[in-house]
Design a protein around this motif. Structure first.
Motif, short mmCIF file in Angstrom:
data_model
loop_
_atom_site.label_atom_id
_atom_site.label_comp_id
_atom_site.label_asym_id
_atom_site.label_seq_id
_atom_site.Cartn_x
_atom_site.Cartn_y
_atom_site.Cartn_z
N UNK A 156 0.83 -1.20 0.00
CA UNK A 156 0.00 0.00 0.00
C UNK A 156 0.87 1.26 0.00
N UNK A 157 1.93 1.25 0.77
CA UNK A 157 2.82 2.41 0.86
C UNK A 157 3.50 2.71 -0.47
N UNK A 158 4.04 1.69 -1.12
CA UNK A 158 4.71 1.91 -2.41
C UNK A 158 3.70 2.31 -3.49
N UNK A 159 2.51 1.75 -3.44
CA UNK A 159 1.47 2.11 -4.40
C UNK A 159 1.04 3.57 -4.20
N UNK A 160 0.93 3.98 -2.95
CA UNK A 160 0.59 5.37 -2.64
C UNK A 160 1.68 6.31 -3.14
N UNK A 161 2.93 5.98 -2.86
CA UNK A 161 4.07 6.78 -3.30
C UNK A 161 4.04 6.96 -4.83
N UNK A 162 3.75 5.88 -5.53
CA UNK A 162 3.67 5.91 -6.99
C UNK A 162 2.51 6.79 -7.46
N UNK A 163 1.33 6.58 -6.90
CA UNK A 163 0.17 7.36 -7.31
C UNK A 163 0.32 8.84 -6.99
N UNK A 164 0.89 9.13 -5.85
CA UNK A 164 1.11 10.54 -5.46
C UNK A 164 1.98 11.26 -6.50
N UNK A 165 3.03 10.60 -6.94
CA UNK A 165 3.90 11.23 -7.93
C UNK A 165 3.21 11.33 -9.30
#
Length: 125
Positions: free
Chosen positions: A20-29
């Motif tokens: 979830x954290x890496x997916x969030x980081x990706x989507x945020x960028x």
């Protein structure tokens, strides 16, 4: 114009928090680099490799302000021999006035290997 914005990331382990954290980081960028408003998004499709099943990457969208009603779905990536393991991919479909070459596709961690051609051209961050 409707355009697709691609992205991908990898995780070290099949861990719910990391997925979830890496997916969030990706989507945020992706959102920041392409100046996306949730109201302009048609859908978000996530895929994950067969070695990831601890969490839905789509859960990450719920941590983005204003994205509560954006349709999102997860699916299994096809298991290609020699494919990148522990990989999460995303396709964000948006209404935009940006030209195809102006779209910033985002690749993080080991997933950078998936599209080195875009990095060279400036079409990936």
């Amino acid at each position: 114009m409707i355009r697709g914005i691609r992205g991908a990331t990898t995780v070290e382990t099949d861990d719910a928090t990391e997925i979830v954290s890496r997916s969030y980081e990706l989507m945020k960028e992706i959102v920041e680099e392409n100046r996306i408003s949730a109201e302009d998004v048609t859908q978000v499709l996530f895929s994950a490799t067969a070695d990831l099943n601890a969490a839905f990457p789509a859960k990450s969208l719920r941590y983005l302000d204003g994205w509560k009603y954006v349709p999102v779905m997860c699916m299994r990536e096809i298991d290609v021999p020699e494919g990148l393991s522990r990989c999460i991919r995303v396709m964000v479909t948006v209404n935009t006035t940006a030209e195809q070459k102006e779209i910033n596709h985002i690749y993080h961690h080991e997933a950078i290997k998936l599209r080195p051609d875009l990095k060279e051209e400036g079409g990936a961050k």
